[in-house]
Design a protein around this motif. Structure first.
Motif, PDB file in Angstrom:
ATOM      1  N   ILE A 140      -3.479  38.551  73.926  1.00 12.23           N
ATOM      2  CA  ILE A 140      -4.855  38.534  73.425  1.00 12.23           C
ATOM      3  C   ILE A 140      -4.957  37.970  72.010  1.00 12.23           C
ATOM      4  CG2 ILE A 140      -4.874  40.874  72.500  1.00 12.23           C
ATOM      5  CD1 ILE A 140      -7.727  39.770  74.571  1.00 12.23           C
ATOM      6  N   ILE A 141      -3.897  38.047  71.250  1.00 10.23           N
ATOM      7  CA  ILE A 141      -3.910  37.516  69.875  1.00 10.23           C
ATOM      8  C   ILE A 141      -4.130  36.010  69.903  1.00 10.23           C
ATOM      9  CG2 ILE A 141      -2.506  37.188  67.807  1.00 10.23           C
ATOM     10  CD1 ILE A 141      -1.224  39.899  68.450  1.00 10.23           C
ATOM     11  N   ASN A 142      -3.508  35.327  70.847  1.00 10.71           N
ATOM     12  CA  ASN A 142      -3.698  33.878  70.962  1.00 10.71           C
ATOM     13  C   ASN A 142      -5.165  33.537  71.215  1.00 10.71           C
ATOM     14  OD1 ASN A 142      -0.945  33.604  70.703  1.00 10.71           O
ATOM     15  ND2 ASN A 142      -0.603  33.443  72.896  1.00 10.71           N
ATOM     16  N   SER A 143      -5.801  34.296  72.076  1.00  9.61           N
ATOM     17  CA  SER A 143      -7.209  34.032  72.386  1.00  9.61           C
ATOM     18  C   SER A 143      -8.086  34.277  71.163  1.00  9.61           C
ATOM     19  CB  SER A 143      -7.666  34.922  73.540  1.00  9.61           C
ATOM     20  OG  SER A 143      -6.928  34.642  74.692  1.00  9.61           O
ATOM     21  N   GLY A 144      -7.814  35.354  70.429  1.00  9.69           N
ATOM     22  CA  GLY A 144      -8.601  35.654  69.226  1.00  9.69           C
ATOM     23  C   GLY A 144      -8.440  34.601  68.156  1.00  9.69           C
ATOM     24  N   VAL A 145      -7.211  34.209  67.887  1.00  7.78           N
ATOM     25  CA  VAL A 145      -6.965  33.179  66.867  1.00  7.78           C
ATOM     26  C   VAL A 145      -7.568  31.852  67.305  1.00  7.78           C
ATOM     27  CG1 VAL A 145      -5.152  31.861  65.709  1.00  7.78           C
ATOM     28  CG2 VAL A 145      -4.931  34.326  65.945  1.00  7.78           C
ATOM     29  N   ALA A 146      -7.475  31.526  68.586  1.00  7.30           N
ATOM     30  CA  ALA A 146      -8.068  30.282  69.086  1.00  7.30           C
ATOM     31  C   ALA A 146      -9.591  30.314  68.945  1.00  7.30           C
ATOM     32  CB  ALA A 146      -7.682  30.054  70.533  1.00  7.30           C
ATOM     33  N   GLY A 147     -10.198  31.465  69.180  1.00  6.86           N
ATOM     34  CA  GLY A 147     -11.648  31.583  68.998  1.00  6.86           C
ATOM     35  C   GLY A 147     -12.060  31.412  67.545  1.00  6.86           C
ATOM     36  N   LEU A 148     -11.326  32.056  66.641  1.00  3.15           N
ATOM     37  CA  LEU A 148     -11.623  31.903  65.210  1.00  3.15           C
ATOM     38  C   LEU A 148     -11.392  30.471  64.752  1.00  3.15           C
ATOM     39  CD1 LEU A 148     -10.054  35.205  63.833  1.00  3.15           C
ATOM     40  CD2 LEU A 148     -12.485  34.646  64.008  1.00  3.15           C
ATOM     41  N   GLY A 149     -10.310  29.865  65.215  1.00  2.91           N
ATOM     42  CA  GLY A 149     -10.028  28.477  64.850  1.00  2.91           C
ATOM     43  C   GLY A 149     -11.071  27.516  65.386  1.00  2.91           C
ATOM     44  N   THR A 150     -11.555  27.772  66.572  1.00  2.00           N
ATOM     45  CA  THR A 150     -12.591  26.920  67.153  1.00  2.00           C
ATOM     46  C   THR A 150     -13.876  27.015  66.337  1.00  2.00           C
ATOM     47  OG1 THR A 150     -11.659  27.207  69.351  1.00  2.00           O
ATOM     48  CG2 THR A 150     -13.922  26.465  69.238  1.00  2.00           C
ATOM     49  N   ARG A 151     -14.227  28.226  65.937  1.00  2.00           N
ATOM     50  CA  ARG A 151     -15.433  28.392  65.100  1.00  2.00           C
ATOM     51  C   ARG A 151     -15.266  27.684  63.770  1.00  2.00           C
ATOM     52  NH1 ARG A 151     -20.310  30.876  64.870  1.00  2.00           N
ATOM     53  NH2 ARG A 151     -20.926  31.622  62.809  1.00  2.00           N
ATOM     54  N   ALA A 152     -14.094  27.796  63.167  1.00  2.00           N
ATOM     55  CA  ALA A 152     -13.852  27.120  61.886  1.00  2.00           C
ATOM     56  C   ALA A 152     -13.917  25.605  62.049  1.00  2.00           C
ATOM     57  CB  ALA A 152     -12.501  27.539  61.325  1.00  2.00           C
ATOM     58  N   LEU A 153     -13.303  25.074  63.088  1.00  2.00           N
ATOM     59  CA  LEU A 153     -13.359  23.625  63.311  1.00  2.00           C
ATOM     60  C   LEU A 153     -14.776  23.155  63.602  1.00  2.00           C
ATOM     61  CD1 LEU A 153     -10.194  22.901  65.486  1.00  2.00           C
ATOM     62  CD2 LEU A 153     -10.658  22.083  63.178  1.00  2.00           C
ATOM     63  N   TYR A 154     -15.536  23.951  64.312  1.00  2.00           N
ATOM     64  CA  TYR A 154     -16.912  23.577  64.619  1.00  2.00           C
ATOM     65  C   TYR A 154     -17.771  23.590  63.366  1.00  2.00           C
ATOM     66  CZ  TYR A 154     -21.310  23.351  67.168  1.00  2.00           C
ATOM     67  OH  TYR A 154     -22.523  22.972  67.639  1.00  2.00           O
ATOM     68  N   LYS A 155     -17.525  24.553  62.469  1.00  2.00           N
ATOM     69  CA  LYS A 155     -18.311  24.644  61.236  1.00  2.00           C
ATOM     70  C   LYS A 155     -17.908  23.584  60.222  1.00  2.00           C
ATOM     71  CE  LYS A 155     -21.189  27.980  61.755  1.00  2.00           C
ATOM     72  NZ  LYS A 155     -22.607  27.776  61.527  1.00  2.00           N
TER      73      LYS A 155
END
Length: 168
Positions: A140-155
């Motif tokens: 689950i850590i991979n999914s959480g970090v990927a979600g945070l990273g996706t939001r950062a890249l999108y912003k």
């Protein structure tokens, strides 16, 4: 009459072929054909470590996630565009004009939201697979970090200051 003739012809054919057998081209080769054609149903792996992991490959994840993202985006965009188009219908519009307004109004937002969702999910799938490769574990850590990273890249597309502040 013709039906009876066919039935009689079929009976004659069955009677003539009852003492025959099918041709087997492998009978003289002494090959155990039942073993040759008894193939395993499980996927084959080159290394034993691959058989112990129970996850999709990165290509399957990329295809699956992106497809679901596009489908979700087009559905949400079409529903939202249709709702706003129905609200914009004027009482003086003819039936043909109402249908045209709904179709045009639902298509454009559908395509926009489809693209946004597809790109976001594409970034998420890539980051998640990168985390799995980097950590050599799938949790689950991979999914959480990927979600945070996706939001950062999108912003970041809106600017570094907007990505750093991230008020919404």
């Amino acid at each position: 009459m013709e039906y009876q003739h066919r039935a009689l012809d079929q009976a004659v054919i069955n009677k003539n072929t009852s003492n025959r057998r099918l041709y087997n081209p492998y009978q003289d080769l002494n090959i155990p054909t039942r073993i040759v054609y008894n193939l395993p149903t499980l996927p084959g792996y080159l290394f034993a470590e691959e058989s112990r992991t129970h996850r999709r490959s990165w290509r399957e994840n990329l295809t699956y996630y992106t497809g679901i993202g596009y489908l979700t985006g087009v559905t949400a965009g079409t529903v939202g565009g249709s709702a706003s188009s129905v609200k914009a219908i004027e009482p003086t519009d003819t039936l043909r004009l109402k249908i045209n307004r709904i179709l045009i109004g639902s298509g454009h937002p559908g395509r926009q939201v489809e693209k946004w969702c597809g790109i976001i999910v594409l970034m998420y799938a890539g980051l998640e697979r990168g985390m799995v490769v980097a950590r050599d574990t799938d949790d689950i850590i991979n999914s959480g970090v990927a979600g945070l990273g996706t939001r950062a890249l999108y912003k970041v597309a809106a600017g570094l200051r907007s990505a750093a502040m991230d008020k919404d």
